[in-house]
Write a protein that holds these residues in place. Structure first.
Motif, mmCIF file in Angstrom:
data_model
loop_
_atom_site.group_PDB
_atom_site.id
_atom_site.type_symbol
_atom_site.label_atom_id
_atom_site.label_comp_id
_atom_site.label_asym_id
_atom_site.label_seq_id
_atom_site.Cartn_x
_atom_site.Cartn_y
_atom_site.Cartn_z
ATOM 1 N N ASP A 114 0.683 -0.666 -0.180
ATOM 2 C CA ASP A 114 -0.211 0.268 0.281
ATOM 3 C C ASP A 114 1.053 1.153 0.225
ATOM 4 N N TYR A 115 0.696 2.476 -0.732
ATOM 5 C CA TYR A 115 1.520 3.491 -1.337
ATOM 6 C C TYR A 115 0.132 5.101 -0.117
ATOM 7 N N LEU A 116 0.764 5.603 0.145
ATOM 8 C CA LEU A 116 -0.014 7.372 0.442
ATOM 9 C C LEU A 116 1.191 7.740 -0.118
ATOM 10 N N LEU A 117 0.593 8.833 -1.109
ATOM 11 C CA LEU A 117 1.667 9.814 -1.801
ATOM 12 C C LEU A 117 1.761 11.181 -0.519
ATOM 13 N N GLN A 118 2.075 11.840 -0.724
ATOM 14 C CA GLN A 118 2.661 13.156 -0.258
ATOM 15 C C GLN A 118 3.910 13.855 -1.166
ATOM 16 N N GLU A 119 3.957 15.037 -1.432
ATOM 17 C CA GLU A 119 5.115 15.907 -2.613
ATOM 18 C C GLU A 119 5.885 16.610 -1.191
ATOM 19 N N ALA A 120 7.154 16.266 -1.541
ATOM 20 C CA ALA A 120 7.916 17.478 -0.910
ATOM 21 C C ALA A 120 9.239 17.782 -1.840
#
Length: 221
Positions: A114-120
């Motif tokens: 499972d993957y939960l994306l977040q920009e940085a």
């Protein structure tokens, strides 16, 4: 020479015991590269439990006894099967696992992670940044953060492969900037040095060398 040994026997005994302690019981490991970002930064120094998996003859990879089993998600130091250098990566797959990666997404024993994306943004050097995608990756119930750099042209697929007995598949958390099992192959158990358990100290050596006190003592589990 005899006089020197007699006059300094206490100090020499301390050095001997300290050397045995570092090579057989516990150690510390500086982080020299970005391969474990965002969890480990250049300038972190991590505590390594050398008794987590094996008891070894000091300064060798000769295993005297097994003390514990490596677990999926452990951050592990080991000697590279490619050239013998010391590396630190995350243990992703265990002996007998069937592993593949499709567009940076892991599939282990037929189950997609499972993957939960977040920009940085990741600073690579003074005045230079690349847009990074930081992701919470959950593999077999174990969650940790990883980082990918979509701008780079790098291999994003492999497998399927079967992890051999007494071997492990290691990946860097900074998936697009890590020389890990995708390049060096599986890591045999006797090459495991220990489990990295927490950050002892940290300093921004790519910048102004200021201590990052908020990272002191940070757990890696």
């Amino acid at each position: 020479m005899k006089a020197f040994l007699r006059d300094n026997k206490g100090f020499l005994a301390f050095l001997l015991l300290f050397g045995v302690f570092r090579t057989a019981v516990a150690d510390w490991n500086p982080i020299p590269s970005s391969s474990m970002r965002p969890n480990l930064l250049e300038g972190d120094v991590v505590f390594v439990n050398r008794l987590a998996y094996n008891v070894k003859v000091p300064l060798t990879d000769v295993v005297l006894a097994r003390t514990g089993e490596p677990r999926r998600g452990d951050v592990v130091t080991f000697t590279s099967p490619e050239d013998g250098t010391r590396l630190i990566k995350r243990l992703i797959a265990l002996p007998g696992d069937r592993v593949e990666m499709r567009n940076e997404r892991l599939v282990i024993n037929g189950v997609e992670s499972d993957y939960l994306l977040q920009e940085a943004a990741q600073e690579l050097a003074a005045g230079t940044t690349l847009q990074a995608r930081r992701i919470a990756e959950t593999v077999d119930g174990h969650q940790h953060r990883i980082q990918v750099l979509p701008q780079l042209v790098v291999p994003r697929d492999f497998g399927p492969v079967i992890v051999p007995q007494d071997s492990y598949l290691m990946l860097g958390d900074n998936r697009d900037m890590s020389r890990d099992s995708r390049y060096i192959g599986f890591v045999p158990r006797h090459r495991l040095i220990g489990r990295a358990e927490r950050i002892l100290v940290s300093a921004d050596y790519l910048g102004n060398w200021m201590p990052r006190t908020e990272r002191f003592g940070m757990s890696l589990r």
